[in-house]
Design a protein around this motif. Sequence first.
Motif, PDB file in Angstrom:
ATOM      1  N   SER A  46      -1.382  10.103   2.342  1.00 32.60           N
ATOM      2  CA  SER A  46      -0.414  10.677   1.403  1.00 32.60           C
ATOM      3  C   SER A  46       0.045  12.044   1.893  1.00 32.60           C
ATOM      4  O   SER A  46      -0.767  12.912   2.210  1.00 32.60           O
ATOM      5  CB  SER A  46      -1.026  10.790   0.012  1.00 32.60           C
ATOM      6  OG  SER A  46      -0.185  11.521  -0.847  1.00 32.60           O
TER       7      SER A  46
ATOM      8  N   MET B 176      -5.190   6.262   1.559  1.00 28.46           N
ATOM      9  CA  MET B 176      -5.244   5.014   0.810  1.00 28.46           C
ATOM     10  C   MET B 176      -5.542   3.882   1.789  1.00 28.46           C
ATOM     11  O   MET B 176      -4.780   3.652   2.735  1.00 28.46           O
ATOM     12  CB  MET B 176      -3.924   4.738   0.101  1.00 28.46           C
ATOM     13  CG  MET B 176      -3.682   5.589  -1.134  1.00 28.46           C
ATOM     14  SD  MET B 176      -3.310   7.311  -0.733  1.00 28.46           S
ATOM     15  CE  MET B 176      -2.840   7.952  -2.349  1.00 28.46           C
TER      16      MET B 176
ATOM     17  N   SER C 293       0.970   4.031  -2.815  1.00 29.77           N
ATOM     18  CA  SER C 293       0.754   5.427  -2.452  1.00 29.77           C
ATOM     19  C   SER C 293       1.909   6.304  -2.920  1.00 29.77           C
ATOM     20  O   SER C 293       1.700   7.427  -3.417  1.00 29.77           O
ATOM     21  CB  SER C 293       0.583   5.534  -0.927  1.00 29.77           C
ATOM     22  OG  SER C 293       0.423   6.876  -0.534  1.00 29.77           O
TER      23      SER C 293
ATOM     24  N   THR D 128       0.831  -1.203   0.000  1.00 35.16           N
ATOM     25  CA  THR D 128       0.000   0.000   0.000  1.00 35.16           C
ATOM     26  C   THR D 128       0.869   1.258   0.000  1.00 35.16           C
ATOM     27  O   THR D 128       0.561   2.246  -0.689  1.00 35.16           O
ATOM     28  CB  THR D 128      -0.918  -0.003   1.231  1.00 35.16           C
ATOM     29  OG1 THR D 128      -1.728  -1.185   1.221  1.00 35.16           O
ATOM     30  CG2 THR D 128      -1.828   1.205   1.242  1.00 35.16           C
TER      31      THR D 128
ATOM     32  N   ILE E 160      -9.570   5.017  -2.092  1.00 34.67           N
ATOM     33  CA  ILE E 160      -8.859   6.273  -1.886  1.00 34.67           C
ATOM     34  C   ILE E 160      -9.894   7.317  -1.501  1.00 34.67           C
ATOM     35  O   ILE E 160     -10.893   7.503  -2.197  1.00 34.67           O
ATOM     36  CB  ILE E 160      -8.095   6.706  -3.145  1.00 34.67           C
ATOM     37  CG1 ILE E 160      -7.106   5.616  -3.573  1.00 34.67           C
ATOM     38  CG2 ILE E 160      -7.349   8.012  -2.894  1.00 34.67           C
ATOM     39  CD1 ILE E 160      -6.386   5.930  -4.864  1.00 34.67           C
TER      40      ILE E 160
END
Length: 605
Positions: A281, A288, A68, A64, A228
Amino acid sequence: MFSLIRGNLLKGWLFLANLSMQKKLIVIFVFLISMPITYVTYLSARSTLQSVLENATNNAVQMTANASNTLDSYVADLKRYTVLPLYNKEVQYYLEQKGTNWDKNVSIGMFLSYLNHTKEEISAVYLVDKFGSVFYDKNTTITELYPYEQLAQWNSLIRNNGAAPIITGRHTIRANSNGSKEVFTVLRTVKSASTLKDIGIIAFDTDIKIFKQTFEPVNQVTGGSSMIVDSQGKILFANNDKGGFDPTKQSSLLLKQAKLDQGSFQSEIGGQEYLTVYKVSQETGWIMLHSIPLNHILSSFEQNRSALILTTLIILAFALLVATIISYALTRPLKSMVRLMKQVQRGNLGVSLTPKYNDEIGLLGHQFNRMITRIKDLLEEVSITEKRKQKADMRALQNQINPHFIYNTLESIRMLAESNDDPRVAELTYLLGLQMRYSISRSEEAVTIAEELEHVTNYFQLLQIRFPGKFELELDIPDAFLELPVLKLVFQPIVENAVFHGLEKKSGPGLLTITAWSRDDNAMFLIKDNGVGMSQDKLLALNNNLQSAEPGENFGIGLRNVNERLCLHYGYSYGLQVESELGVGTSVTLQIKGPTLCETEDNTK
C-alpha cells in the motif's frame, strides 16, 4: 555414458529388426501416430496450465489490488478527518481552554459525534485538549472506554512524528468493564489555526473488521486466505483457508519473496503448493498478501486434463486397431509368398501366386512367378547340359586314344632312328614326343611358370631343327615367378602365333623375348617379337575378336582360346592385350594373379 546409450539403442534396433513384418508395421504406425498426438496433447495441456495460472494470477492480483485500494481510500478518509479540527473555530477555542464546562463538553461532543458517525467501522473518536483532558465519542456497542490508558502512547508517537498523521498497527483496547476490542488507530497533532502551535490530539480507533469486510469477497471468490502485514512485519489481519493453512505461521517466508511493490510467486507450504499475490500500500505501507491453493486453481484444469488424456488413449487405441488391420492386410500376401517359398524349398515347383493388386507386393508376386518359371527352365537346361557333358566326356576319353597311339608311334620311330644312327630324326621325334606328353599326361589344370617355360623351350628346339638359325628365344623371368601357378598351355600358343605370323615371314633371323614383372600384386608377362607386325585395322579386329562373345572365323583362334581360359579362371579383369606395329613387331601382354595374392589364397585354403 555414450557407449551405454549406443548399446541400448543397438539392442532396441536389433529387437525391432527381429520382429515380424506385421509387428514392425504396427510398432511404426503406433509410434508415428502416438508421437505427434502425445506431443500435441502435452503442448495443449501445458498451454492450458499456463493460461489457467496466468488468468488466476491476473484475477487474484486485480482483486487484491482493488481490496488494497479500498482499504487505502478508507485510511485516506480517516487521515482527512484528522484535519477537520483545524477548521472548526469552536473546537480550536475549547482545546486551548483549561478545564471542562457544559459548553465545552457539548461543543466537542457534537463534533466527535459527527466524526464517529462518518464511518460504521469507527469504534471511537478521541480529542485531547492542550491540558491533557480527553473527550471521546464511542460506538453504541461500547458502554465504557478507558482512553487514558492510550494517552501515554499517543504522546510518545506524536513527539517522534511531528504533524503528519500516524497509523498504529493492530492493538487491543479495553472496552466495557471486562471486554476488549481489536482496532488500529489513526491520530494526528491538532494545530492552532492562528499560532500553528500544538493544542491537542485527535485519534480514530477503527475496528479491524474493516479488513475482513474488505478481503472477504476476495477469499470467497478465490478460495484462498488473506493477510495484512505492517511495515515492521507485524500481522494486522489474517484468516485461514479451508485447508487449515495458517498464514501467520508462514509470514516470514512469504515476506521474503515479496520484494517488489506488487507481484506474485509460488511456494510450497506444509507439503502443498500455493500461489501468493501481494501489493504494498502506498498510503499505509502495509503489505497485502493473498495465498490461493494451486489445487483449487487447477481443479478445472485437472478435469480437462483427465478428459484430454482419456481422449488421447481412445485415439491411440483406435490407431492401434487400425494399424493392426492395415499391417495384417499388407503382410498377408507376403506370408502367402513365404509359404509358397517353403514349398519350393521342398522341391515343389508347381506353385504360383495370384496377386490381387498392382502395388509393390503385387509386383513381387509377379516376379516370384517368373522366378519359378526361370528355375524350371534352368533345371531343364542343366539337365540337358549334363547330358551333353557326359557325351563330351565320352568323346574326350575316346579322343585320348589317338594321342596315345601317336605318342607310342613316335617313340617307335625315335628308337628306329637311333638304331639307324640318325640323331636329328631321333631328337626331333623325342622333342615332339615331349610336346605331346606335356599335353596329355597332366590331368590337373594348373602348372608352374617354370613348367610352361620348359614346354616353350622344347617347342623352340623343334623350330631350331626345322629352321636352323632362324629363331632365337630369350627368357628374362625373375625366380619369384617360376613357382607361380598358371593354366596349362598359356605361353606355347602365344609363342606359336608369334613364330608363324610374325617371325617366319621376316627376312633374316628373328628374336622372341619373354619378360615378367609385378604390378599391383599381379604378375605381368610380355611375349614380344620383332617380326613383320600387323596393320592397325588388323590389330583392332584381333583385339575385338579377343573381347567379343562370338569368335571370328580362323582369326586369332589360339590367342582367343588362351584369353577365354584366363578370364574364366582369374576373372575378366585378367587376360591378353595385343599391341603391334607394321614392320616393327608384335607384343602380347598377359596378366595373372601375382605371388602375393596366390600365397594369401593358399594360406586361406
